[in-house]
Design an enzyme around this catalytic site. Structure first.
Site, PDB file in Angstrom:
ATOM      1  N   HIS A 110     -70.201  28.019  17.664  1.00 37.62           N
ATOM      2  CA  HIS A 110     -69.148  28.264  18.654  1.00 37.62           C
ATOM      3  C   HIS A 110     -69.517  27.642  19.998  1.00 37.62           C
ATOM      4  O   HIS A 110     -68.718  26.917  20.603  1.00 37.62           O
ATOM      5  CB  HIS A 110     -68.933  29.769  18.818  1.00 37.62           C
ATOM      6  CG  HIS A 110     -67.956  30.140  19.899  1.00 37.62           C
ATOM      7  ND1 HIS A 110     -66.630  30.407  19.651  1.00 37.62           N
ATOM      8  CD2 HIS A 110     -68.115  30.283  21.247  1.00 37.62           C
ATOM      9  CE1 HIS A 110     -66.017  30.701  20.787  1.00 37.62           C
ATOM     10  NE2 HIS A 110     -66.908  30.641  21.773  1.00 37.62           N
ATOM     11  N   GLU A 111     -70.736  27.900  20.467  1.00 37.53           N
ATOM     12  CA  GLU A 111     -71.144  27.402  21.785  1.00 37.53           C
ATOM     13  C   GLU A 111     -71.302  25.877  21.789  1.00 37.53           C
ATOM     14  O   GLU A 111     -70.929  25.217  22.761  1.00 37.53           O
ATOM     15  CB  GLU A 111     -72.446  28.073  22.227  1.00 37.53           C
ATOM     16  CG  GLU A 111     -72.324  29.565  22.494  1.00 37.53           C
ATOM     17  CD  GLU A 111     -71.310  29.897  23.576  1.00 37.53           C
ATOM     18  OE1 GLU A 111     -71.083  29.071  24.472  1.00 37.53           O
ATOM     19  OE2 GLU A 111     -70.726  30.998  23.513  1.00 37.53           O
ATOM     20  N   HIS A 164     -68.000  24.229  22.244  1.00 42.65           N
ATOM     21  CA  HIS A 164     -67.566  24.096  23.637  1.00 42.65           C
ATOM     22  C   HIS A 164     -68.111  22.816  24.263  1.00 42.65           C
ATOM     23  O   HIS A 164     -67.433  22.157  25.060  1.00 42.65           O
ATOM     24  CB  HIS A 164     -68.029  25.303  24.450  1.00 42.65           C
ATOM     25  CG  HIS A 164     -67.195  26.533  24.242  1.00 42.65           C
ATOM     26  ND1 HIS A 164     -65.824  26.498  24.181  1.00 42.65           N
ATOM     27  CD2 HIS A 164     -67.550  27.844  24.096  1.00 42.65           C
ATOM     28  CE1 HIS A 164     -65.362  27.726  24.014  1.00 42.65           C
ATOM     29  NE2 HIS A 164     -66.385  28.557  23.942  1.00 42.65           N
ATOM     30  N   HIS A 206     -61.362  27.724  23.908  1.00 40.13           N
ATOM     31  CA  HIS A 206     -61.091  28.887  23.064  1.00 40.13           C
ATOM     32  C   HIS A 206     -59.768  28.708  22.332  1.00 40.13           C
ATOM     33  O   HIS A 206     -58.750  28.386  22.937  1.00 40.13           O
ATOM     34  CB  HIS A 206     -61.072  30.159  23.904  1.00 40.13           C
ATOM     35  CG  HIS A 206     -62.434  30.608  24.320  1.00 40.13           C
ATOM     36  ND1 HIS A 206     -62.764  30.911  25.613  1.00 40.13           N
ATOM     37  CD2 HIS A 206     -63.568  30.790  23.590  1.00 40.13           C
ATOM     38  CE1 HIS A 206     -64.034  31.263  25.674  1.00 40.13           C
ATOM     39  NE2 HIS A 206     -64.554  31.198  24.459  1.00 40.13           N
ATOM     40  N   CYS A 207     -59.803  28.926  21.026  1.00 43.33           N
ATOM     41  CA  CYS A 207     -58.630  28.685  20.182  1.00 43.33           C
ATOM     42  C   CYS A 207     -57.605  29.800  20.325  1.00 43.33           C
ATOM     43  O   CYS A 207     -57.958  30.986  20.343  1.00 43.33           O
ATOM     44  CB  CYS A 207     -59.072  28.567  18.727  1.00 43.33           C
ATOM     45  SG  CYS A 207     -57.709  28.213  17.594  1.00 43.33           S
ATOM     46  N   CYS A 224     -59.946  31.649  13.983  1.00 42.06           N
ATOM     47  CA  CYS A 224     -60.804  30.468  14.124  1.00 42.06           C
ATOM     48  C   CYS A 224     -62.132  30.846  14.762  1.00 42.06           C
ATOM     49  O   CYS A 224     -62.215  31.785  15.567  1.00 42.06           O
ATOM     50  CB  CYS A 224     -60.070  29.443  14.998  1.00 42.06           C
ATOM     51  SG  CYS A 224     -60.976  27.914  15.354  1.00 42.06           S
ATOM     52  N   CYS A 237     -60.074  26.473  12.515  1.00 42.11           N
ATOM     53  CA  CYS A 237     -58.691  26.285  12.097  1.00 42.11           C
ATOM     54  C   CYS A 237     -58.424  24.776  11.989  1.00 42.11           C
ATOM     55  O   CYS A 237     -59.219  23.963  12.481  1.00 42.11           O
ATOM     56  CB  CYS A 237     -57.744  26.940  13.102  1.00 42.11           C
ATOM     57  SG  CYS A 237     -57.537  26.030  14.652  1.00 42.11           S
TER      58      CYS A 237
END
Length: 321
Positions: free
Chosen positions: A218-219, A222, A228-229, A234, A253
């Site tokens: 996740h990070e 970025h 952010h989705c 997602c 997603c």
């Protein structure tokens, strides 16, 4: 993309709001479609001269060297499969004192925290020339500024640096209390950092590995420029707390996957196959690593990845139709 919006399919689901404390409610953000991502002039993409993701551990990641080596191996392998086509390398671990960061005791948890912004500044100075990005990982809780309670991670797209903590993913996090041992946020002599010498290291369980892989990707997402989705369930959804973080899937997603694909250039089906191999492969050694004298090949705890594995198999089947 067609799979996401066919009522008869169930590979991708909607974002479900569970409470007013959910990220999407408490932190309103403009959605980022593919065109906005692709035309973002601040976005950086890997290139032949900058194609390596560097991982830097800060503080201990395990109670023994064997556990630390295996945990690093698993994280590296997952990262290489997720960002398929890029090289991932681990830098030698550093103690908290090397970062010269501020730290404090959180008034709510009474647990130690280190300053995320100071860690990012440290990593920026250490960033190798061939790095697309350098990201720090730690078992110590993070805070981004004095007014914030905590943060799971923080990243800078423009600088290509990130830091994230796995501290709150351990069931015994709340039992480590340091009340009264640090009076205020401090950033003074190196001797002050001795408080971290015997900091608790959690057991590396399947759930901890699952949560770690989720936060790690996740990070780094970025840093690739993915915001952010707000489209579908997602990995890139924001999270305010552990329960919300656990609800996020490991998958991207279709919109966020297309963004990442355009940045790296991978084959989607080959990427899914690489992720499947990571789950199934129990001999995922670090290429070129020199095992320590007490090295053993611990089994990778992938029980928590069972649903993710089944989902990947369904995706591969659709792509091969």
């Amino acid at each position: 993309m067609n799979e996401a919006f066919q009522p008869s399919r169930n590979l991708f689901g909607p974002i479900i709001v569970h409470s007013q404390s959910d990220w999407i409610i408490s932190h309103p953000e403009d959605p980022q479609d593919f065109e906005q991502f692709f035309t973002d002039r601040f976005r950086k993409a890997p290139c032949p001269k900058k194609h390596v993701i560097y991982l830097q551990s800060i503080g201990s990641l395990g109670n023994t060297r064997v556990i630390r080596e295996e945990y690093i191996k698993w994280l590296k392998g997952y990262c290489e499969a997720f960002f398929y086509g890029l090289t991932v390398r681990f830098l030698d671990p550093v103690p908290v004192s090397a970062t010269k960061c501020s730290f404090r005791v959180n008034e709510h948890t009474q647990n130690l925290q280190i300053h995320a912004g100071h860690i990012l500044a440290f990593l920026k100075k250490k960033k190798p020339k061939d790095a697309f990005c350098i990201v720090g990982i730690t078992m110590i809780d993070l805070y981004p500024r004095d007014s914030w309670n905590f943060v799971f991670g923080q990243a800078s797209l423009t600088d290509g640096v990130g830091i994230f903590s796995f501290a709150r993913y351990d069931k015994d996090f709340s039992s480590s209390r340091y009340e009264g041992r640090v009076k205020k946020p401090t950033r003074t002599s190196s001797s002050d950092y001795t408080i971290f010498d015997n900091y608790y290291n959690p057991e590396i369980t399947s759930i901890l590995l699952w949560r770690s892989c989720k936060t790690l990707t996740h990070e780094i997402g970025h840093i690739f420029g993915l915001r952010h989705c707000q489209w579908l369930a997602c990995l890139m959804q924001g999270s305010n707390h552990l329960e919300e973080s656990d609800r996020r899937p490991l998958s991207l997603c279709p919109i966020c996957l297309r963004k990442l694909q355009s940045a790296i250039g991978f084959s989607i089906i080959e990427r899914y196959k690489a992720l499947l191999r990571w789950i199934d492969d129990q001999s995922n050694d670090i290429i070129g690593a020199t095992p320590s004298s007490d090295h053993v090949n611990l089994p990778k705890p992938v029980e928590a990845f069972k649903d993710w594995r089944e989902w990947i198999i369904k995706c591969i089947a659709v792509l091969e139709e």
